[in-house]
Design a protein around this motif. Structure first.
Motif, PDB file in Angstrom:
ATOM      1  N   ASN A   5      33.570  37.106 -24.587  1.00  0.00           N
ATOM      2  CA  ASN A   5      34.453  36.701 -23.496  1.00  0.00           C
ATOM      3  C   ASN A   5      34.228  35.218 -23.217  1.00  0.00           C
ATOM      4  O   ASN A   5      33.448  34.551 -23.904  1.00  0.00           O
ATOM      5  CB  ASN A   5      34.199  37.549 -22.238  1.00  0.00           C
ATOM      6  N   THR A   6      34.903  34.699 -22.208  1.00  0.00           N
ATOM      7  CA  THR A   6      34.799  33.273 -21.883  1.00  0.00           C
ATOM      8  C   THR A   6      33.378  32.880 -21.542  1.00  0.00           C
ATOM      9  O   THR A   6      32.891  31.809 -21.938  1.00  0.00           O
ATOM     10  CB  THR A   6      35.743  32.932 -20.715  1.00  0.00           C
ATOM     11  N   HIS A   7      32.698  33.752 -20.800  1.00  0.00           N
ATOM     12  CA  HIS A   7      31.322  33.454 -20.397  1.00  0.00           C
ATOM     13  C   HIS A   7      30.410  33.334 -21.610  1.00  0.00           C
ATOM     14  O   HIS A   7      29.594  32.406 -21.698  1.00  0.00           O
ATOM     15  CB  HIS A   7      30.811  34.547 -19.454  1.00  0.00           C
ATOM     16  N   LEU A   8      30.554  34.250 -22.571  1.00  0.00           N
ATOM     17  CA  LEU A   8      29.704  34.208 -23.762  1.00  0.00           C
ATOM     18  C   LEU A   8      29.994  32.953 -24.582  1.00  0.00           C
ATOM     19  O   LEU A   8      29.075  32.318 -25.116  1.00  0.00           O
ATOM     20  CB  LEU A   8      29.914  35.460 -24.609  1.00  0.00           C
ATOM     21  N   ARG A   9      31.265  32.588 -24.685  1.00  0.00           N
ATOM     22  CA  ARG A   9      31.614  31.381 -25.435  1.00  0.00           C
ATOM     23  C   ARG A   9      31.029  30.123 -24.802  1.00  0.00           C
ATOM     24  O   ARG A   9      30.721  29.154 -25.504  1.00  0.00           O
ATOM     25  CB  ARG A   9      33.135  31.254 -25.539  1.00  0.00           C
ATOM     26  N   PRO A  21      20.581  39.592 -19.888  1.00  0.00           N
ATOM     27  CA  PRO A  21      21.249  39.925 -18.623  1.00  0.00           C
ATOM     28  C   PRO A  21      20.721  39.109 -17.442  1.00  0.00           C
ATOM     29  O   PRO A  21      21.506  38.636 -16.618  1.00  0.00           O
ATOM     30  CB  PRO A  21      20.944  41.422 -18.444  1.00  0.00           C
ATOM     31  N   HIS A  22      19.403  38.921 -17.365  1.00  0.00           N
ATOM     32  CA  HIS A  22      18.809  38.278 -16.194  1.00  0.00           C
ATOM     33  C   HIS A  22      18.943  36.760 -16.231  1.00  0.00           C
ATOM     34  O   HIS A  22      19.284  36.139 -15.222  1.00  0.00           O
ATOM     35  CB  HIS A  22      17.332  38.664 -16.090  1.00  0.00           C
ATOM     36  N   HIS A  23      18.663  36.146 -17.375  1.00  0.00           N
ATOM     37  CA  HIS A  23      18.631  34.685 -17.457  1.00  0.00           C
ATOM     38  C   HIS A  23      19.973  34.067 -17.833  1.00  0.00           C
ATOM     39  O   HIS A  23      20.187  32.875 -17.585  1.00  0.00           O
ATOM     40  CB  HIS A  23      17.565  34.245 -18.460  1.00  0.00           C
ATOM     41  N   PHE A  24      20.864  34.843 -18.445  1.00  0.00           N
ATOM     42  CA  PHE A  24      22.128  34.279 -18.918  1.00  0.00           C
ATOM     43  C   PHE A  24      23.352  34.982 -18.336  1.00  0.00           C
ATOM     44  O   PHE A  24      24.475  34.568 -18.610  1.00  0.00           O
ATOM     45  CB  PHE A  24      22.184  34.333 -20.448  1.00  0.00           C
ATOM     46  N   GLY A  25      23.141  36.030 -17.563  1.00  0.00           N
ATOM     47  CA  GLY A  25      24.272  36.741 -16.977  1.00  0.00           C
ATOM     48  C   GLY A  25      25.117  37.487 -17.979  1.00  0.00           C
ATOM     49  O   GLY A  25      26.288  37.786 -17.727  1.00  0.00           O
ATOM     50  N   PHE A  64      27.900  28.145 -31.206  1.00  0.00           N
ATOM     51  CA  PHE A  64      28.241  28.442 -32.604  1.00  0.00           C
ATOM     52  C   PHE A  64      29.345  29.496 -32.746  1.00  0.00           C
ATOM     53  O   PHE A  64      29.786  29.805 -33.851  1.00  0.00           O
ATOM     54  CB  PHE A  64      27.006  28.820 -33.423  1.00  0.00           C
ATOM     55  N   LEU A  65      29.813  30.053 -31.618  1.00  0.00           N
ATOM     56  CA  LEU A  65      30.939  30.977 -31.701  1.00  0.00           C
ATOM     57  C   LEU A  65      32.211  30.279 -32.173  1.00  0.00           C
ATOM     58  O   LEU A  65      33.156  30.919 -32.629  1.00  0.00           O
ATOM     59  CB  LEU A  65      31.178  31.637 -30.332  1.00  0.00           C
TER      60      LEU A  65
END
Length: 493
Positions: free
Chosen positions: A434-438, A323-327, A443-444
């Motif tokens: 979601n788009t942010h995670l991709r 949460p803190h470093h990658f949102g 590797f998604l």
């Protein structure tokens, strides 16, 4: 913690405020009837002042109630549940200020809408009784909410772990060995470690550690892994450095009688995780992992080896870092244990950030979905002749929830259960896709990464021809039957 004296003041003030509102008196009007100043009345209602008997008599007369009713802990049927809550052990021990709730605002809410608050509190009490919800479970849920409220990231604890290393000139970022941590525990806080005593007592077979404040001895269970030893030693350093006196002395805690006890245990554990896995260093390692175009279990197994930690320690630490470093705000962590025959599974720990994600703990004795990667890693581990043949199994999948638009990247690691090598436990971290995670995890896009349709429990699932079903969809079928009855009744109009 609220004292008995404070409770008495709060209950008295609540009654005065409630009765004043019932009479539709302003502070000025009640002041005129009693001769007490408006500021004094205001302090009474806030629980800051408790008047002398002659002043209580004046208040009772003006409010048209008996003196004993005003000073006692009994009340009318409408108010009694509120009084019971205010005098309960929970109210005395629960740190409302940690959740940004002031006693003053709470009392004001109670007095403004007593009927609705009464109904709400009565409902909570009945649910707690009917489902056997005890104080320990409530405090655990409160701690999860507290973690969620802060996105499970506490900069003060991260800073204190760095401060500890600077203060004692520890320049290395690890991995820290049990010997290194034990040496610092002895030198800095004069705490000695005993690994023999617990092993000789059959009654204490399930106890992993115990700290004796009297002798300043940390008793450790003989034979636990070096990774678990490192955590227990680092956590004890946390208790000592943070000066957390209200704490469980044993692991796992045998009695949880206050929120502070759980919160302080969490703070010492967070300190230990930050000490063993420096946030900046681990965040950079996760960036490197995330840039791989193909999924491989070794990406996470290598991190376990690098930091010398258990799967649970690593994945729980990621709930601080992501949460803190990658949102990445929408995520969950859970721990699943399987029966010996791997036909039933229980969720023994869960944490959800930002919302109640699926899967979540279900206390209704339903069968968790066997398509979860949490379950399949346990089964893959069991493919060996014995758990020790295959101590760790890591896997990942995209879990697509039946008849929803929700998808999660789920990464799971299964290992032997501590103390019971014939049984397994898996820990899983899930992140809303979601788009942010991709944009973070390359590797998604790997076509070899499995995508599976899943549900929460078999009893509620309508996936057709499920090869992994553990029970019939009886709850779903009952829901559909009721809908059919309503539709048929509608045709009569």
């Amino acid at each position: 913690m609220i004292s008995e004296d404070q409770i008495i003041k709060l209950v008295f003030g609540f009654k005065v405020r409630y009765l004043r509102r019932q009479k539709d008196f302003s502070y000025q009007e009640l002041s005129g009837l009693t001769g007490l100043s408006t500021s004094y009345l205001n302090d009474i209602e806030k629980g800051k002042r408790y008047p002398k008997p002659n002043k209580i008599s004046r208040l009772a007369e003006a409010l048209d109630v008996d003196y004993n009713f005003l000073v006692g802990l009994d009340a009318s049927k409408k108010l009694q549940p509120i009084i019971d809550l205010m005098t309960s052990k929970f109210f005395k021990l629960f740190p409302l200020d940690e959740f940004g709730i002031s006693q003053e605002k709470l009392i004001e809410l109670f007095a403004q809408t007593p009927d609705r608050v009464n109904a709400f509190i009565s409902t909570i009490f009945r649910l707690a009784r009917n489902y056997q919800i005890k104080g320990a479970e409530f405090y655990k849920e409160a701690l999860r909410s507290y973690q969620d409220m802060h996105n499970n990231y506490f900069p003060e604890l991260e800073r204190q772990s760095k401060e500890f290393k600077r203060f004692y000139s520890i320049e290395d970022d690890g991995p820290f060995t049990p010997e290194f941590l034990e040496e610092h525990l002895q030198e800095l806080y004069h705490v000695r470690v005993d690994r023999e005593t617990l092993a000789g007592d059959k009654m204490l077979r399930s106890v992993r550690s115990y700290f004796s404040p009297k002798t300043k001895t940390l008793y450790l269970k003989k034979g636990i892994s070096r990774e678990r030893e490192s955590f227990l030693l680092a956590r004890e350093l946390g208790f000592q450095f943070l000066e957390l006196d209200k704490r469980p002395l044993e692991t796992p805690p045998q009695k949880i009688d206050s929120f502070d006890l759980l919160l302080h245990n969490y703070k010492a554990s967070h300190f230990a995780a930050a000490l063993l896995m420096d946030e900046d260093r681990l965040a950079e390692d996760i960036r490197q992992v995330a840039r791989h175009n193909t999924w491989s279990p070794d990406l996470f197994l290598d991190l376990l080896e690098k930091y010398k930690v258990t799967p649970e320690m690593l994945l729980q630490r990621l709930t601080n870092i992501l949460p803190h470093h990658f949102g990445i705000q929408d995520l969950f962590f859970l721990r699943i244990e399987g029966s010996l025959d791997l036909k039933t599974f229980s969720m023994t720990k869960d944490l959800h950030l930002s919302q109640l994600h699926s899967p979540y703990n279900n206390e209704l004795h339903e069968h968790f979905c066997n398509r979860w990667v949490s379950v399949t890693t346990l089964k893959k581990q069991r493919m060996g002749t014995h758990y020790s043949d295959q101590p760790l199994v890591a896997d990942a999948q995209i879990s697509r929830y039946w008849e929803t638009n929700s998808e999660y990247l789920c990464i799971s690691i299964a290992s032997p259960r501590f103390g019971e090598p014939d049984r397994g436990v898996s820990v899983t971290i899930g992140m809303l896709l979601n788009t942010h995670l991709r944009s973070i995890f390359y590797f998604l896009s790997d076509p070899q990464l499995p995508v599976r349709e899943v549900h929460t429990t078999c009893e509620r699932c309508g996936i057709a021809n499920c090869e992994a079903r553990g029970a019939s969809p009886r709850i779903l079928e009952e829901k559909q039957r009721k809908e059919e009855i309503l539709n048929h009744l509608g045709e009569l109009n």
